[in-house]
Design an enzyme around this catalytic site. Sequence first.
Site, PDB file in Angstrom:
ATOM      1  N   HIS A  47       0.977  -1.086  -0.037  1.00 27.12           N
ATOM      2  CA  HIS A  47       0.124  -0.011   0.062  1.00 27.12           C
ATOM      3  C   HIS A  47       0.850   1.260   0.000  1.00 27.12           C
ATOM      4  CE1 HIS A  47      -4.151   1.760   0.577  1.00 27.12           C
ATOM      5  NE2 HIS A  47      -3.289   2.568   1.178  1.00 27.12           N
ATOM      6  N   HIS A  93     -10.444   2.127  -1.089  1.00 29.64           N
ATOM      7  CA  HIS A  93     -10.682   1.581   0.276  1.00 29.64           C
ATOM      8  C   HIS A  93     -11.117   0.524   0.093  1.00 29.64           C
ATOM      9  CE1 HIS A  93     -10.479   3.957   4.338  1.00 29.64           C
ATOM     10  NE2 HIS A  93      -9.134   3.578   3.983  1.00 29.64           N
ATOM     11  N   ASP A 115      -6.228  14.569   0.421  1.00 30.06           N
ATOM     12  CA  ASP A 115      -5.196  14.488  -0.645  1.00 30.06           C
ATOM     13  C   ASP A 115      -5.503  15.500  -1.419  1.00 30.06           C
ATOM     14  OD1 ASP A 115      -3.748  12.262   0.253  1.00 30.06           O
ATOM     15  OD2 ASP A 115      -4.991  10.970  -1.101  1.00 30.06           O
ATOM     16  N   ASP A 266      -1.083  15.034   4.111  1.00 32.90           N
ATOM     17  CA  ASP A 266      -1.857  14.364   4.848  1.00 32.90           C
ATOM     18  C   ASP A 266      -1.497  13.173   5.504  1.00 32.90           C
ATOM     19  OD1 ASP A 266      -4.653  12.853   5.200  1.00 32.90           O
ATOM     20  OD2 ASP A 266      -4.337  11.990   3.553  1.00 32.90           O
ATOM     21  N   GLU A 310      -4.194   5.160  12.477  1.00 29.67           N
ATOM     22  CA  GLU A 310      -4.556   5.992  11.143  1.00 29.67           C
ATOM     23  C   GLU A 310      -5.869   6.695  11.363  1.00 29.67           C
ATOM     24  OE1 GLU A 310      -4.799   3.467   7.774  1.00 29.67           O
ATOM     25  OE2 GLU A 310      -2.576   2.707   8.074  1.00 29.67           O
TER      26      GLU A 310
END
Length: 732
Positions: A47, A93, A115, A266, A310
């Site tokens: 990822h 996602h 983003d 971000d 996260e």
Amino acid sequence: MTASEVTLEVALEHGLTEEEYQTVLRRLNRAPNLTELGIISVMWSEHCSYKSSRKWLKTLPTEAPHVIQGPGENAGVINIGDGKAAIFKMESHNHPSFIEPYQGAATGVGGIMRDVFTMGARPVANMNALRFGDPDHAKTRHLVSGVVEGIGGYGNCMGVPTVGGEVNFHAGYNGNILVNAMTVGVADKDKIFYSAASGVGNPVVYVGSKTGRDGIHGATMASAEFDDQTEEKRPTVQVGDPFTEKLLLEACLELMSGDAIIAIQDMGAAGLTSSSVEMASKGEVGIEIDLDQVPARETHMTAYELMLSESQERMLMVLRPGREQEGAAIFEKWGLDYAIIGRTTDTGHLVLMQHGEMQADLPIPILADEAPIYDRPWTDPSTGRSAEPNVTLTPENVENVILKVLGSPDIASRRWIWEQYDHTVMADTIDGPGSDAAVVRVHGSNRGLAITTDVTPRYCKANPLEGGKQAVAEAWRNLSATGALPLAITDCLNFGNPERPEIMGQFVKCLEGMAAACAELNFPVISGNVSLYNETNGEAIPPTPAVGGVGLLEDLTQRGTIGLPAAGLILIEIGVNHGHLGQSIYLREIEQQECGDAPNVDLMQEKANGDFIRSQIAYGRILACHDVSDGGLATTVAEMVLAGDFGAELDADRSISGLANTLFGEDQSRYVVAVRAQEVDLLTKDAEAKGISCQIIGKSGGQSLKIGDFANISIEDLRSAHETWLPTYMSA
């Protein structure tokens, strides 16, 4: 856990391979402690590192005169003139949305919006590309409901319109759905913000929400296959708060109106770890962080937890020295956390302190550019190159077949979905859901951005090379059908396990096709995302390289729309209809067959036809335009009838051979346009001069769709078939 307690077994539990762990030991010349291992494991995950795809991503065209920033930043940037830039990206996602559909989809939307606004843009439109399993599968209805609610809940609360997207159903997604979210923003061309930290001793500032224990190892989970224990991964799904993100958006844009920010990033996948590492790596500096200063919403959080959380709605900034109080005042006004948590250094290391003790000391290059890159073995996996099916459709069955196709899961109206999205907020949506491409006004002007998402996974599975071409070409076609000049794409490359040669082959050949299309169409890739290991118990999803395209309309009064606007117009098909039925919706829904090759994509013809369509829209000759795609010619005209509420009559001979091929074939590079009778000669002469195939196929008028003397379906019946399936399915 100290370095002496970190073993190979612990490293394997973190997703590293034995070879990767040995590489860590060699590069550090020691064993990592647990916090360091956690940081390395997420930064070396698929990822974050793109370790299986980086080689092939470099083959995609990424440059053009209008490209300001290509791949490598939070989002891509293109020049749209008048001192403005469009900033956009698409991300996946998938795994979180399967485990927890509402929060997975909601935080996907929140993440992609961050983003975009971290680059200095105000988001102006959201799109999505969704894939669900067979409608009859036990979980599908639940997943559709949760994902749609999550997308609408987050976007609506943010006040950003969700203007379109696509939704498909197939058994290949039963164990692994896809939720791909795209955001487009607009900024001043000379006020773009980047993520590269610079200088020594500059303050590193944390802003937004507090850090909790949600989402820990989300990046690692997104880089692994599912199995029967998937539900146990629910704690790795992040929890979103769109109201806080709205405050964060406004606070960031307010601080961006000045020059206090050197760099901004971000906190997405891997949270504070990835944001700090990426900023330091791009700026070739080090970063030292005092974790005692990180705002935490839970007590006794360890360095490992703080770095790998996260939690959503967070940003990391590097500010100019002396501007700290300016930033503090703005974020205090918006009721958000603001903390100076560290400084930039000249060491080239990520150093973490907590309670006065060093918790980690890692060279930045090991975490970024020196992460593993694999050239995985691959084989060409094309499986559908069999002879075209021998299908016979009698004239007597045409009406029933059209109604069945219009009401099939992949063609039926998505109104039930988009009515849950606010697609008009901000008052700049010109054409929303249901169009070939959404059109959003560039605020305060008569110019617009056209936006679309496209891919046909059944083509990609049968023939990844042609499927990759087609994904890009259809985005080009949908933008061209509005009259917009296609400028650039973002992508979301969803595939199975790259360690299997046939899956890696799907990836390689799809990218080969995409690269060829991008080059021929001058349609570069400026941002994107790769999502691998989308499979459950060894069953991979169909290869799904979703493409998000953006184009520019210089004059909103000169645009194409799909609805027939009046009676008496001549319908003309642009492009050649060879009657290709392989991998078609007709074949799957009517004949219950999934076979044959994907349609061939002639990229030179695609470009010529698209350029021609845009020129005719600009001349004002085309009053309605719709590209021919899923469901073929009959479906295209039926959708034009429904959108405009005017009927149509198609010329067809009862004795015509290959009736199914003519009406439902899915040959590419085609459009159906509606033209005034007096303009037909001008259009056809222009087409002839440019080598463009066009033929008159009928006219508009009446209150039904007529095909020769053997089919006559009322608009009411068409609408009932098209609108009924999804709400009926969801209410069952």
